[in-house]
Design a protein around this motif. Structure first.
Motif, PDB file in Angstrom:
ATOM      1  N   TYR A   1     -57.427  13.569  11.494  1.00 40.15           N
ATOM      2  CA  TYR A   1     -58.500  14.396  12.053  1.00 40.15           C
ATOM      3  C   TYR A   1     -59.528  14.822  11.008  1.00 40.15           C
ATOM      4  O   TYR A   1     -60.692  15.050  11.340  1.00 40.15           O
ATOM      5  N   ARG A   2     -59.142  14.896   9.735  1.00 47.32           N
ATOM      6  CA  ARG A   2     -60.144  15.208   8.710  1.00 47.32           C
ATOM      7  C   ARG A   2     -61.080  14.022   8.492  1.00 47.32           C
ATOM      8  O   ARG A   2     -62.291  14.192   8.341  1.00 47.32           O
ATOM      9  N   ALA A   3     -60.514  12.813   8.483  1.00 41.60           N
ATOM     10  CA  ALA A   3     -61.358  11.615   8.371  1.00 41.60           C
ATOM     11  C   ALA A   3     -62.232  11.457   9.604  1.00 41.60           C
ATOM     12  O   ALA A   3     -63.381  11.001   9.525  1.00 41.60           O
ATOM     13  N   GLN A   4     -61.699  11.851  10.748  1.00 46.55           N
ATOM     14  CA  GLN A   4     -62.460  11.771  11.990  1.00 46.55           C
ATOM     15  C   GLN A   4     -63.605  12.778  11.987  1.00 46.55           C
ATOM     16  O   GLN A   4     -64.709  12.486  12.470  1.00 46.55           O
ATOM     17  N   ASP A   5     -63.374  13.960  11.407  1.00 48.31           N
ATOM     18  CA  ASP A   5     -64.427  14.964  11.365  1.00 48.31           C
ATOM     19  C   ASP A   5     -65.557  14.536  10.432  1.00 48.31           C
ATOM     20  O   ASP A   5     -66.737  14.706  10.766  1.00 48.31           O
ATOM     21  N   LEU A   6     -65.224  13.969   9.274  1.00 51.17           N
ATOM     22  CA  LEU A   6     -66.269  13.444   8.395  1.00 51.17           C
ATOM     23  C   LEU A   6     -67.007  12.302   9.082  1.00 51.17           C
ATOM     24  O   LEU A   6     -68.220  12.135   8.899  1.00 51.17           O
ATOM     25  N   GLY A   7     -66.287  11.521   9.877  1.00 57.14           N
ATOM     26  CA  GLY A   7     -66.937  10.465  10.650  1.00 57.14           C
ATOM     27  C   GLY A   7     -67.881  11.043  11.687  1.00 57.14           C
ATOM     28  O   GLY A   7     -69.004  10.541  11.876  1.00 57.14           O
ATOM     29  N   ARG A   8     -67.456  12.117  12.349  1.00 58.92           N
ATOM     30  CA  ARG A   8     -68.309  12.772  13.346  1.00 58.92           C
ATOM     31  C   ARG A   8     -69.615  13.235  12.722  1.00 58.92           C
ATOM     32  O   ARG A   8     -70.703  13.057  13.280  1.00 58.92           O
ATOM     33  N   LEU A   9     -69.518  13.815  11.532  1.00 62.13           N
ATOM     34  CA  LEU A   9     -70.693  14.347  10.871  1.00 62.13           C
ATOM     35  C   LEU A   9     -71.630  13.259  10.358  1.00 62.13           C
ATOM     36  O   LEU A   9     -72.826  13.498  10.171  1.00 62.13           O
ATOM     37  N   SER A  10     -71.083  12.067  10.136  1.00 64.01           N
ATOM     38  CA  SER A  10     -71.886  10.983   9.566  1.00 64.01           C
ATOM     39  C   SER A  10     -72.161   9.842  10.541  1.00 64.01           C
ATOM     40  O   SER A  10     -72.772   8.844  10.177  1.00 64.01           O
ATOM     41  N   GLY A  11     -71.697   9.986  11.785  1.00 59.76           N
ATOM     42  CA  GLY A  11     -72.018   8.998  12.807  1.00 59.76           C
ATOM     43  C   GLY A  11     -71.126   7.772  12.834  1.00 59.76           C
ATOM     44  O   GLY A  11     -71.523   6.718  13.339  1.00 59.76           O
ATOM     45  N   VAL A  12     -69.905   7.890  12.270  1.00 63.15           N
ATOM     46  CA  VAL A  12     -68.951   6.786  12.323  1.00 63.15           C
ATOM     47  C   VAL A  12     -67.637   7.336  12.872  1.00 63.15           C
ATOM     48  O   VAL A  12     -67.513   8.530  13.150  1.00 63.15           O
ATOM     49  N   GLN A  13     -66.637   6.471  13.014  1.00 61.04           N
ATOM     50  CA  GLN A  13     -65.365   6.935  13.567  1.00 61.04           C
ATOM     51  C   GLN A  13     -64.529   7.683  12.533  1.00 61.04           C
ATOM     52  O   GLN A  13     -64.031   8.776  12.800  1.00 61.04           O
ATOM     53  N   PHE A  14     -64.360   7.085  11.351  1.00 66.21           N
ATOM     54  CA  PHE A  14     -63.575   7.708  10.282  1.00 66.21           C
ATOM     55  C   PHE A  14     -64.314   7.548   8.957  1.00 66.21           C
ATOM     56  O   PHE A  14     -64.929   6.512   8.709  1.00 66.21           O
ATOM     57  N   ALA A  15     -64.205   8.546   8.090  1.00 69.20           N
ATOM     58  CA  ALA A  15     -64.870   8.466   6.788  1.00 69.20           C
ATOM     59  C   ALA A  15     -64.073   9.230   5.737  1.00 69.20           C
ATOM     60  O   ALA A  15     -63.284  10.129   6.060  1.00 69.20           O
ATOM     61  N   GLU A  16     -64.268   8.840   4.480  1.00 71.08           N
ATOM     62  CA  GLU A  16     -63.715   9.564   3.344  1.00 71.08           C
ATOM     63  C   GLU A  16     -64.863  10.115   2.515  1.00 71.08           C
ATOM     64  O   GLU A  16     -65.877   9.433   2.311  1.00 71.08           O
ATOM     65  N   GLY A  17     -64.701  11.343   2.011  1.00 75.18           N
ATOM     66  CA  GLY A  17     -65.772  11.993   1.280  1.00 75.18           C
ATOM     67  C   GLY A  17     -65.556  11.989  -0.223  1.00 75.18           C
ATOM     68  O   GLY A  17     -64.416  11.994  -0.701  1.00 75.18           O
ATOM     69  N   PHE A  18     -66.670  11.991  -0.952  1.00 73.58           N
ATOM     70  CA  PHE A  18     -66.638  11.995  -2.415  1.00 73.58           C
ATOM     71  C   PHE A  18     -67.698  12.953  -2.948  1.00 73.58           C
ATOM     72  O   PHE A  18     -68.733  13.162  -2.315  1.00 73.58           O
TER      73      PHE A  18
ATOM     74  N   LEU B   1     -63.768  20.315   0.527  1.00 78.70           N
ATOM     75  CA  LEU B   1     -64.978  20.401  -0.287  1.00 78.70           C
ATOM     76  C   LEU B   1     -66.125  19.702   0.425  1.00 78.70           C
ATOM     77  O   LEU B   1     -65.919  18.774   1.220  1.00 78.70           O
ATOM     78  N   GLU B   2     -67.334  20.124   0.125  1.00 74.68           N
ATOM     79  CA  GLU B   2     -68.527  19.496   0.706  1.00 74.68           C
ATOM     80  C   GLU B   2     -68.791  18.171  -0.015  1.00 74.68           C
ATOM     81  O   GLU B   2     -69.038  18.161  -1.225  1.00 74.68           O
ATOM     82  N   PRO B   3     -68.730  17.048   0.686  1.00 77.34           N
ATOM     83  CA  PRO B   3     -68.955  15.766   0.009  1.00 77.34           C
ATOM     84  C   PRO B   3     -70.430  15.531  -0.296  1.00 77.34           C
ATOM     85  O   PRO B   3     -71.312  16.001   0.430  1.00 77.34           O
ATOM     86  N   ASP B   4     -70.694  14.811  -1.372  1.00 80.58           N
ATOM     87  CA  ASP B   4     -72.055  14.369  -1.674  1.00 80.58           C
ATOM     88  C   ASP B   4     -72.392  13.104  -0.896  1.00 80.58           C
ATOM     89  O   ASP B   4     -73.558  12.829  -0.640  1.00 80.58           O
ATOM     90  N   PHE B   5     -71.367  12.340  -0.555  1.00 83.12           N
ATOM     91  CA  PHE B   5     -71.550  11.173   0.308  1.00 83.12           C
ATOM     92  C   PHE B   5     -70.194  10.809   0.913  1.00 83.12           C
ATOM     93  O   PHE B   5     -69.145  11.266   0.443  1.00 83.12           O
ATOM     94  N   VAL B   6     -70.225  10.025   1.975  1.00 88.52           N
ATOM     95  CA  VAL B   6     -68.985   9.558   2.599  1.00 88.52           C
ATOM     96  C   VAL B   6     -69.017   8.035   2.706  1.00 88.52           C
ATOM     97  O   VAL B   6     -70.086   7.416   2.709  1.00 88.52           O
ATOM     98  N   VAL B   7     -67.829   7.455   2.797  1.00 87.12           N
ATOM     99  CA  VAL B   7     -67.690   6.016   3.000  1.00 87.12           C
ATOM    100  C   VAL B   7     -67.068   5.786   4.372  1.00 87.12           C
ATOM    101  O   VAL B   7     -66.050   6.410   4.720  1.00 87.12           O
ATOM    102  N   ASP B   8     -67.673   4.925   5.151  1.00 91.20           N
ATOM    103  CA  ASP B   8     -67.165   4.578   6.472  1.00 91.20           C
ATOM    104  C   ASP B   8     -65.886   3.759   6.318  1.00 91.20           C
ATOM    105  O   ASP B   8     -65.900   2.643   5.785  1.00 91.20           O
ATOM    106  N   ILE B   9     -64.750   4.297   6.784  1.00 87.71           N
ATOM    107  CA  ILE B   9     -63.479   3.574   6.702  1.00 87.71           C
ATOM    108  C   ILE B   9     -62.915   3.300   8.098  1.00 87.71           C
ATOM    109  O   ILE B   9     -61.704   3.126   8.273  1.00 87.71           O
ATOM    110  N   SER B  10     -63.799   3.236   9.072  1.00 85.54           N
ATOM    111  CA  SER B  10     -63.359   3.108  10.460  1.00 85.54           C
ATOM    112  C   SER B  10     -62.423   1.926  10.682  1.00 85.54           C
ATOM    113  O   SER B  10     -61.468   2.015  11.464  1.00 85.54           O
ATOM    114  N   ASP B  11     -62.667   0.806  10.017  1.00 86.91           N
ATOM    115  CA  ASP B  11     -61.836  -0.382  10.199  1.00 86.91           C
ATOM    116  C   ASP B  11     -60.608  -0.389   9.295  1.00 86.91           C
ATOM    117  O   ASP B  11     -59.813  -1.342   9.340  1.00 86.91           O
ATOM    118  N   PHE B  12     -60.444   0.670   8.485  1.00 88.38           N
ATOM    119  CA  PHE B  12     -59.363   0.669   7.499  1.00 88.38           C
ATOM    120  C   PHE B  12     -58.517   1.936   7.545  1.00 88.38           C
ATOM    121  O   PHE B  12     -57.701   2.164   6.654  1.00 88.38           O
TER     122      PHE B  12
END
Length: 239
Positions: free
Chosen positions: A206-223, A157-168
């Protein structure tokens, strides 16, 4: 027992898969988080409700959540009715969260979308003072969370925002893999399922990595959100 965030999932492991990294990050920042599982996941092809409960306890320990409860609704047959709504209302009033995290609004498993609407409706109803509930024989005060966010699960799904979880990311994976009966294990002789494949396990990264790529971080989760978000300032934005 008031917490900052209440994360709710239709099945044990939904929360870890959908927002485990975000939970770990919030807790590291001093926020308190409780988890509510609506069902025991008893219809899962692999494992049992007993092993699932043991795995949920291990995942909870890894994430360091404050509390976890299971409402023992019927797996596969979730209903958005008064009985189920009130069960969740009691949990919302018990924990009084500012934010609720719930299932994906649309997903492969029918329980996920049903749970998303059930959770949203319960969050609204929980704020109505004329709905009376009790916990341990004591009347509960009305309480409505300030925000309801839905994590993303199987569907992209298209997230409305993502959270940077690179360290977690590592903590998220550890919590997910605590569900040993459910996910990839080359030594297991249980039937194969879509989430028990090696590809699904790798997709968590790789899904968290792709959201990170789109948002300029290493890993992210979308909401996704139910209403327009207003930023207090720009301090939380990664530039």
């Amino acid at each position: 027992m008031k917490v900052d965030i209440l994360a709710i999932g239709a099945h044990p492991d939904d929360v870890e898969l959908g927002c485990g990294g975000t939970i770990a990050k919030l807790i590291s920042e001093g926020r308190t988080v409780a988890v509510i599982d609506l069902t025991e996941g008893e219809l899962g092809t692999r494992g049992t409700n007993i092993t699932r409960a043991q795995e949920a306890a291990e995942a909870s320990s890894i994430l360091k959540i404050s509390a976890r409860e299971n409402l023992k609704m019927k797996d596969g047959f979730l209903l958005n009715n008064e009985e189920h709504q009130l069960k969740i209302v009691k949990m919302i009033r018990k924990y009084q969260p500012n934010i609720v995290l719930g299932n994906a609004v649309e997903d492969r498993h029918p329980d996920h979308g049903k749970a998303a609407k059930l959770i949203s409706d319960a969050c609204f109803l929980s704020g109505l003072i004329k709905i009376e509930t009790e916990h341990d024989g004591m009347p509960q005060d009305a309480w409505r969370p300030k925000q309801v966010f839905h994590y993303i699960q199987w569907k992209n799904l298209e997230p409305d925002f993502v959270v940077d979880i690179s360290d977690f990311m590592d903590v998220k994976l550890q919590a997910c893999m605590a569900y040993k009966t459910q996910f990839y294990d080359p030594k297991s002789d249980e039937p194969m399922t879509p989430i028990a494949t090696k590809d699904f396990q790798e997709s968590l990264t790789y899904r968290a990595q792709d959201l990170g790529r789109l948002s300029g971080v290493q890993f992210a989760e979308g909401f996704t959100t139910e209403r327009l978000l207003a930023l207090k300032n720009f301090d939380g934005i990664i530039l």
